[in-house]
Design an enzyme around this catalytic site. Structure first.
Site, PDB file in Angstrom:
ATOM      1  N   CYS A  13      35.520  31.864  69.974  1.00 57.29           N
ATOM      2  CA  CYS A  13      34.353  31.612  70.824  1.00 57.29           C
ATOM      3  C   CYS A  13      34.252  30.153  71.252  1.00 57.29           C
ATOM      4  O   CYS A  13      33.574  29.824  72.227  1.00 57.29           O
ATOM      5  CB  CYS A  13      33.078  32.028  70.105  1.00 57.29           C
ATOM      6  SG  CYS A  13      33.145  33.715  69.497  1.00 57.29           S
ATOM      7  N   HIS A  63      26.867  29.170  73.399  1.00 58.41           N
ATOM      8  CA  HIS A  63      27.578  30.443  73.214  1.00 58.41           C
ATOM      9  C   HIS A  63      26.568  31.551  72.917  1.00 58.41           C
ATOM     10  O   HIS A  63      25.691  31.396  72.064  1.00 58.41           O
ATOM     11  CB  HIS A  63      28.567  30.281  72.058  1.00 58.41           C
ATOM     12  CG  HIS A  63      29.193  31.554  71.635  1.00 58.41           C
ATOM     13  ND1 HIS A  63      29.726  32.448  72.534  1.00 58.41           N
ATOM     14  CD2 HIS A  63      29.366  32.112  70.410  1.00 58.41           C
ATOM     15  CE1 HIS A  63      30.205  33.489  71.880  1.00 58.41           C
ATOM     16  NE2 HIS A  63      29.994  33.308  70.587  1.00 58.41           N
ATOM     17  N   ASN A  84      28.246  39.409  73.362  1.00 57.81           N
ATOM     18  CA  ASN A  84      29.056  38.242  73.002  1.00 57.81           C
ATOM     19  C   ASN A  84      30.440  38.376  73.655  1.00 57.81           C
ATOM     20  O   ASN A  84      31.223  39.232  73.261  1.00 57.81           O
ATOM     21  CB  ASN A  84      29.167  38.186  71.475  1.00 57.81           C
ATOM     22  CG  ASN A  84      29.963  36.992  70.980  1.00 57.81           C
ATOM     23  OD1 ASN A  84      30.667  36.337  71.751  1.00 57.81           O
ATOM     24  ND2 ASN A  84      29.870  36.720  69.692  1.00 57.81           N
TER      25      ASN A  84
END
Ligand code: ACO
Length: 332
Positions: free
Chosen positions: A119, A259, A289
């Site tokens: 990520c 994020h 996500n």
């Protein structure tokens, strides 16, 4: 590692995104695993996620985002000196996704490589691109964050499969001549937490074997609560460090593009930073996500719809498998 430049050398010339058309709602997932729309919404803030079509691959999505960013920058593929792709879901273990993106964009024989920082891959990519531009080794770099996570999830594991989505986002970075650009970046890794979020099989430690495949060892495994705690702590500290290194005050930050992993993580980070949630660009409800793609997708949405304006200061932060995390402060 941290870098800071009171006089920035690298700025964002254009942003772009590509998200697959297919949308899968929480209610759709109720038919796949033992879950509920109410549980997913309350615990994560996610309502929908986009999913790649059959036959669509990671490099297709990455090339789509790259083309959009080049167009926004008013540049052609021939202007690029380097392509960096942050991904943990390349089309195949080798070659790199970036090689395939180079070919799909029709770029010349410029260097192209992937970064595996999960990520945090986009922040890592931007930091590396900044170094190439500062050192004079590149004028124009395409940085892409892309993931096709739906193909590496265990669709029988409700603790992971409901969290993720597919997509790609990109920026074109070039030389700064007007005071705008990357003011500071911060990168960190703590390998002692590597087991908190990983894919155990498919590498040298545990090559693919039918027995392991049966136990879903080649799919994402995660300790959700461990990742949650480290995310809140490290996203907060990295954000504070980047703002300090940029020479700005926290009140100078106009937007936070963090994020998008879990709305409760974002809530806690906002509280610890002392920022109102209204400063955060939020799209977790729509995409879930998307790992390394989440920051450039959110950035592109906010630039295109006029929320983020020229001259504003944007704080970005991300954390993922590794555990790797990072942050950046950019004047648009
Ligand atoms: N649907 C229904 N129930 C579920 C689901 C689901 N999808 N998933 C778990 N549960 C159940 C559990 O089995 C447990 O039941 P039990 O009490 O009977 O044992 C209960 O819900 C509570 O489970 P917890 O794991 O304690 O739930 P929590 O509130 O911690 O939320 C979550 C879990 C959402 C995974 C959270 O820990 C989290 O978001 N962690 C961060 C992980 C993350 O974002 N990872 C992404 C990659 S890293 C990154 O991007 C930062």
């Amino acid at each position: 590692m941290n870098t800071a430049a009171i006089s920035p050398k690298t700025r964002i010339l254009g942003t772009g995104r590509y998200v697959p058309e297919k949308v899968v709602s929480n209610v759709d997932l109720e038919k796949v695993v033992d879950t509920s729309d109410a549980w997913i919404t309350e615990r994560t803030g996610i309502r929908r996620r986009h999913m790649a079509a059959d036959g669509e691959v990671t490099s297709d999505m990455a090339a789509g985002a790259g083309r959009a960013a080049l167009q926004a920058a008013g540049l052609n593929v021939a202007d690029l000196d380097l392509i960096i792709v942050g991904t943990v879901t390349p089309d195949s273990p080798t070659p790199s996704c970036a090689s395939l993106v180079q070919q799909k964009l029709g770029a010349e024989e410029i260097p192209a490589f992937d970064i595996s920082a999960a990520c945090a891959g986009f922040i890592y990519g931007v930091t590396i691109a900044d170094q190439f531009i500062r050192s004079g080794n590149a004028n124009c770099v395409l940085v892409i964050g892309v993931e096709l996570l739906s193909r590496i999830l265990n669709w029988g594991d409700r603790t992971t499969c409901v969290l993720f989505g597919d997509g790609a986002g990109a920026v074109v970075l070039g030389q700064s001549k007007n005071g705008a650009g990357i003011l500071a970046t911060q990168l960190f890794t703590d390998g002692s937490l590597a087991g908190a979020l990983h894919i155990p099989a498919g590498g040298s430690a545990e090559p693919y074997q039918s027995e392991g495949i049966g136990r879903q060892r080649h799919k994402v495994h995660m300790s959700g609560s461990e990742v949650f705690k480290t995310a809140v702590k490290n996203l907060t500290s990295a954000s504070t460090a980047a703002v300090k290194a940029s020479g700005l005050k926290s009140t100078d930050i106009d937007w936070v593009v963090a994020h998008q992993a879990n709305m409760r993580i974002l809530d806690q980070v906002a509280t610890r930073l002392g920022f109102p949630l209204s400063k955060f660009v939020l799209n977790i409800e729509e995409y879930g996500n998307t790992s390394s793609a989440s920051i450039p997708i959110a950035l592109d949405e906010a630039v295109r719809d006029g929320r983020i304006k020229s001259g504003q200061n944007v704080l970005m932060c991300a954390l993922g498998a590794g555990i790797s995390w990072g942050s950046a402060v950019v004047r648009m």
